[in-house]
Motif scaffolding. Structure first.
Motif: not given
Length: 648
Positions: A226-233, A540-548, A626-632
């Motif tokens: 998932e985007p911006y997730g912690p390490p798998l460990s 230009r900071l890209p937006a991040v994908s919304a969760p599925v 956070y998605v909304e923050f990045r969208r704006k």
């Protein structure tokens, strides 16, 4: 990536593993049809069964046996049909066997000698290393299929026990896995359970003279990245193990505390910091007129960087015991231990006390609550005593251009084990936050009536923001630097007319200055009497994908930074401003962002943008915010101004 991460985790590289097939008969083994649908979801491969055993024979010898069968579902999981087994001067591979099964579970072929290659695992800069690996390859052209491997490694290096993490990659499910440790009662096991499912715990029993510890896991669905997730460990089940007493080539130690581990390392290297008299005299002359301790450190560090280079020598105990400082003085090279030890000796000759420190470089930080050998690098720590304040200088001794006191992303923002005569002490390396990691850019854009432009940009980067650019400056010639910069620019149509990278030696924190001249044929978009322009030139900071579906992991913002941009747009004659973007100001727990645009007295348009992001972590429920923050931010970064041609 799995090669390096598993190497650091277990000091042995094991990429894909599976259970060797039972001989004889045509009874199906691991037919794909029997896989539960939940285990196939989001998975490229499924571990059908894993049995890992660590047998502690003595304080100085262990035997590790792995039996694992993995069903490969598609091409993205094909690496799980290969197996790399690490060994070196202190370990040997007893056997490596394997079998391939088709989708119905029928044996297709056995692992042949020609399927196994033996490689020296050179890192590209080691003068001598005994690291080797046996690589078995049973990849098949069609999917799905199942591969099984079985191998055993006998080790005379008991400093490292196994960290068991059967789910070692995203998109990997686990049907069944077990882990056993058998150890004499006189060598009790130390272990730490991490993220085990509810109801799963160690089963402790006795088998003859041996204490037996066993864990078992079943039905672990694949973890989806998932985007911006912690390490798998930090998310999957694992059990870390470590000895209480260990021995490496006759050097015995205790590992019940950080103090014990540090003391073993310190005593292993005691007496190896002696310098030739001529070098001591040279150091004394170098620092005789130094006004303070920091100046003495700087002069010694400059001497180290100008007279040595990093070349690793890793043979047997040499992975932990440094070559003497005299050898480094004579040859001019050494690995991280040797160069840190040599610098410590030089500083000692200059009247400055310092200590080597173990650190886990270029990886997630160590777990400070479980003393064990989690390190892969050595740096030097120089405590300073001032009148009323205690300060510390950290030195990266393997680099010929790293600034004094700078650790960067490689070893900064983490814990280290300081090696002192009294044993090990956990300390923090320098922290780099948004105040240190800055990028400040000023740009002048000269626009013409057709929307084409030329631009001159001056960018100043500090801290972690300059790491990559420092590598370009010191590692590539100007032509290659220019090529890399061009490849990184978020522009589709441009050419570089001027380019220069320089470092600022007088800055308090490492700083890289960049000068960039650009030709921009389509900076603005003409339409009739108007020209539409995006004033945000490069940031230009890209937006991040919304969760599925429902997000599963926390939000982990690992990098703190501060960006500031000022873009001045020089309007062509005969044009005036029709509209400019409205100011934007966002203040959230994720960070702060603002933009504003104004017309200066001379008619120039000035666009100012700032973005400050902390290093922080949030619960998964905050991801929509956070998605909304990045969208704006993304919307504001693309906002346009409109210039209109005046009536003649």
């Amino acid at each position: 990536m799995r090669f390096s991460s598993l190497f650091l985790l277990n000091t042995g590289i094991c990429l894909t593993t599976a259970l060797a097939a039972a001989a004889g008969g045509k009874e199906p083994h691991y037919p794909v049809a029997t896989l539960a649908p939940a285990l196939r979801e989001n998975a490229h491969a499924v571990i059908r069964t894993e049995e890992e055993t660590l047998l502690v024979k003595s304080a100085g010898r262990t035997v590790r046996t792995v039996r694992r069968a993995t069903t490969v579902l598609d091409e993205a999981g094909a690496n799980w049909a290969t197996q790399l087994v690490y060994y070196d001067q202190l370990s040997s591979v007893s056997y490596l066997r394997g079998t391939v099964y088709d989708a119905e579970g029928q044996a297709v072929r056995q692992l042949r000698a020609s399927d196994v290659k033996d490689y020296g695992l050179s890192d590209g800069f080691s003068l001598a290393t005994d690291a080797r690996g046996r690589v078995a390859d049973l990849r098949q052209p069609s999917y799905p299929y199942t591969v099984s491997f079985e191998y055993e490694v006998v080790s005379d290096n008991s400093l490292f026990y196994t960290t068991w993490q059967p789910q070692s990659d995203e998109q990997l499910a686990v049907e069944q896995a077990s882990f056993r440790v058998l150890t004499p009662a006189s060598l009790p096991l130390r272990f730490q359970e991490r993220h085990l499912p509810k109801g799963v715990a160690v089963a402790h029993s006795q088998q003859g003279d041996l204490q037996v510890y066993q864990w078992e896991l079943t039905a672990l669905p694949a973890q989806e990245e998932e985007p911006y997730g912690p390490p798998l460990s930090e998310m999957v089940p694992a059990v870390a193990t470590a000895p209480t007493t260990f021995e490496v080539q006759g050097h015995r130690g205790s590992l019940t505390s950080w103090q014990d581990l540090g003391l073993w390392n310190y005593e292993l290297n005691t007496g190896r910091d002696v310098l030739p008299e001529a070098v001591q005299a040279r150091v004394a002359a170098l620092v005789k007129d130094a006004p303070d301790e920091r100046t003495r450190i700087r002069r010694v560090y400059d001497m180290l960087q100008s007279s040595t280079r990093y070349v690793s020598v890793q043979l047997g105990l040499g992975g932990w015991q440094t070559i003497p400082a005299t050898n480094v003085s004579n040859t001019g090279y050494g690995d991280c231990k040797a160069l840190s030890n040599y610098c410590m000796a030089l500083l000692k000759a200059a009247g400055v006390q310092s200590y080597c420190a173990l650190v886990r470089a270029d990886e997630p930080d160590i777990r400070t609550d479980f003393p064990s050998n989690q390190f892969n690098h050595v740096v030097l720590c120089v405590p300073l005593t001032k009148a009323a304040k205690r300060d510390t200088v950290w030195l990266e001794c393997t680099s010929q251009n790293t600034a004094l006191g700078y650790m960067g992303s490689f070893t900064g923002n983490r814990h280290a084990l300081l090696l002192t005569p009294g044993g090990g002490q956990i300390v923090c390396t320098p922290r780099y936050g948004a105040a240190e990691n800055r990028r400040e850019r000023r740009a002048d854009v000269y626009l013409d009536a057709q929307g084409s432009a030329t631009a001159m940009l001056h960018t100043r980067r500090t801290g972690l923001e300059q790491d990559q650019f420092s590598q370009l400056l010191h590692g590539l010639d100007p032509a290659q630097q220019k090529k890399r910069i061009a490849e990184s620019l978020p522009l589709s149509n441009f050419s570089i007319s001027k380019f220069a990278l320089t470092d600022d030696a007088k800055a308090a924190i490492p700083t890289i200055n960049e000068t960039l001249g650009l030709t921009l044929p389509q900076f603005g978009t003409p339409s009739g009497r108007r020209v539409f322009v995006v004033p945000n030139l490069l940031s230009r900071l890209p937006a991040v994908s919304a969760p599925v579906g429902e997000r599963q992991t926390d939000i982990w913002l690992a990098s703190a930074f501060s960006h500031a941009d000022t873009v001045r747009i020089h309007v062509p004659a005969g044009f005036q401003t029709e509209s400019i973007p409205a100011p934007v100001k966002l203040t959230t727990a994720f960070g702060t962002y603002s933009t504003q645009m104004q017309t200066l007295p001379d008619g120039t348009l000035q666009y100012v943008r700032s973005l400050h992001m902390p290093r922080t972590r949030f619960p998964r429920t905050e991801y929509p915010a956070y998605v909304e923050f990045r969208r704006k931010i993304n919307a504001a970064d693309k906002a346009q101004l409109v210039l209109v041609k005046t009536e003649s």
